[in-house]
Write an enzyme that holds these catalytic residues in place. Structure first.
Site, mmCIF file in Angstrom:
data_model
loop_
_atom_site.group_PDB
_atom_site.id
_atom_site.type_symbol
_atom_site.label_atom_id
_atom_site.label_comp_id
_atom_site.label_asym_id
_atom_site.label_seq_id
_atom_site.Cartn_x
_atom_site.Cartn_y
_atom_site.Cartn_z
ATOM 1 N N ASN A 1 0.802 -1.215 0.000
ATOM 2 C CA ASN A 1 0.000 0.000 0.000
ATOM 3 C C ASN A 1 0.837 1.269 0.000
ATOM 4 O OD1 ASN A 1 0.303 -1.400 2.684
ATOM 5 N ND2 ASN A 1 -0.236 0.633 3.427
ATOM 6 N N GLN B 1 -5.124 -3.547 -2.352
ATOM 7 C CA GLN B 1 -4.579 -2.498 -3.202
ATOM 8 C C GLN B 1 -4.539 -2.887 -4.673
ATOM 9 O OE1 GLN B 1 -3.981 0.541 -2.427
ATOM 10 N NE2 GLN B 1 -4.120 0.420 -0.200
ATOM 11 N N HIS C 1 -13.667 0.062 -0.491
ATOM 12 C CA HIS C 1 -13.325 1.485 -0.507
ATOM 13 C C HIS C 1 -11.975 1.760 -1.152
ATOM 14 C CE1 HIS C 1 -10.298 2.200 2.807
ATOM 15 N NE2 HIS C 1 -10.695 1.003 3.159
ATOM 16 N N THR D 1 -27.493 -10.743 8.850
ATOM 17 C CA THR D 1 -28.229 -10.387 7.649
ATOM 18 C C THR D 1 -27.362 -9.509 6.753
ATOM 19 O OG1 THR D 1 -30.321 -10.461 8.853
ATOM 20 C CG2 THR D 1 -30.307 -9.261 6.763
ATOM 21 N N CYS E 1 2.932 10.149 12.857
ATOM 22 C CA CYS E 1 3.129 11.129 13.920
ATOM 23 C C CYS E 1 2.570 10.584 15.225
ATOM 24 C CB CYS E 1 2.448 12.444 13.569
ATOM 25 S SG CYS E 1 2.731 13.750 14.793
#
Length: 393
Positions: free
Chosen positions: A161, A189, A211, A247, A335
């Site tokens: 990625n 990816q 996504h 479901t 970070c």
């Protein structure tokens, strides 16, 4: 003709598609009726279930066609992380060998690495994490040497990625299956960006994530080769071949199916070649503007056509990101409480702190244009040319 995307209009140039992709308006349109009109439970036996059931079956076929599998081999999940967890934990918990052994690589996605740690902690599983070379690739000979009589599963991602490096999956899977173990590939990816066929790859399990290919977050799929036995993680009503109870979210499954069909169409039409050309144009423009300062991280090939990871001498990635708010991208550091630490992936490839902390990941997508590339290159180069030049410590 690809419709304009309303979420990108008038906003910064978006070059962070490996983090997430905008939902394609055609995907949103396909799923909309299953949020409103066709609301029935697909497992019911009355008229309200007919269209949702048919849509679920259609979506399963669309995903299967993208990767060359049978529709019955597709299991819908709520995320790529869940699919990876099901593949690894499911295979280990279904194994009959004492003290099962799992092999992965040091630069694997956290969804796999953390699952391995949990299996070690909770079930006493032995885990081997293979090193990678300077391009981030696993050596098939190292895998062969790591296999033992207790190895039940090997998990190696199709493409990284961060760098876009494409692993030799077919060869790694051949070595694994010849030894009698299962092979899982996280293709989050790679799916939709490069052609994938599960039989040509020789994999037993493969993860596809919505996504990352213009569907909404919250939907993914795990390919489970016919005959492979997994222990389910979610027990209940027996949905998804008994491997994932609950479901089904028909609207999201439809979205993934539509996204898979669009991706297959674009691959067939050479859309990945257009993106590759833009990626290389971006690299060229940065290199021309900053001679001697731009260094490619990872292999030139084999690499995802949309991914460019470069380090620029003299300025840290997060400083450049802050200086150019007109471009959305990722850096090669994380970070923590204000302190930036180098990417473990880049470290594992042998990059020193200075180069890793100056890394940028630029990942292109379906709506990226030549104008976007030229603007991003110009802004990034200008900021790098005038930014800090002190040695990165």
């Amino acid at each position: 003709m690809i419709p304009e995307h309303p979420g990108l209009r008038g906003r910064p140039v978006y070059l962070d598609h490996n983090a997430t992709t905008p939902v394609d308006p055609r995907v949103a349109e396909a799923m909309q009726p299953y949020l409103t009109e066709w609301f029935g439970n697909p497992s019911s036996t009355h008229a309200y279930a007919t269209e949702p059931g048919a849509a679920l079956a259609r979506a399963r076929r669309q995903v299967a066609e993208l990767i060359g599998s049978g529709a019955a081999e597709i299991v819908f999940t709520g995320s790529g992380s869940e699919a990876d967890n099901l593949a690894l934990s499911g295979a280990v918990l279904a194994a009959t060998t004492e003290r099962p052994h799992v092999i992965t690589q040091i630069t694997e996605h956290p969804a796999v690495l953390e699952t391995c740690r949990a299996l070690e902690r909770l079930h006493g599983v032995d885990v081997t994490r293979l090193p990678v070379d300077e391009d981030g690739l696993v050596d098939p000979a190292a895998l062969a040497a790591a296999l033992t009589e207790h190895t039940v599963l090997v998990s190696v991602m199709a493409a990284n990625n961060e760098t876009g490096a494409i692993q030799p999956i077919a060869e790694l899977a051949r070595v694994t299956r010849a030894h009698g173990a299962l092979f899982h590939c996280d293709a989050a990816q790679a799916a939709g960006k490069v052609p994938l066929h599960v039989d040509e790859l020789g994999v037993d399990l493969l993860t596809v994530v919505g996504h990352k290919m213009y569907a909404p977050k919250g939907i993914a799929a795990l390919y489970v080769r016919d005959g492979v036995t997994l222990e389910p993680l979610v027990h209940g009503g027996g949905q998804e071949r008994g491997l994932r109870a609950g479901t089904e979210n028909v609207a999201l499954a439809v979205a993934l199916g539509a996204a898979a069909e669009l991706a297959a169409r674009e691959l067939a039409g050479g859309g990945h070649d257009r993106i590759r050309a833009l990626r290389d144009r971006l690299h060229t423009e940065l290199t021309k503007a900053l001679p001697g300062r731009v260094h490619l991280n990872g292999p030139a090939e084999p690499r995802l056509p949309n991914t460019l990871n470069v380090s620029i001498d003299g300025i840290r990635g997060h400083e450049l990101l802050a200086a150019v708010p007109e471009v959305a991208l990722s850096t090669g550091s994380a970070c923590h409480s204000g302190d930036h630490t180098p990417s473990p992936v880049l470290h594992a490839m042998g990059l020193d702190d200075a180069r890793a902390l100056s890394a940028l990941r630029l990942s292109l997508g379906r709506w990226t244009t030549g104008e976007d590339i030229d603007l991003a290159a110009r802004l990034l180069a200008a900021a790098a040319a005038t930014g800090p030049t002190a040695q990165v410590r």
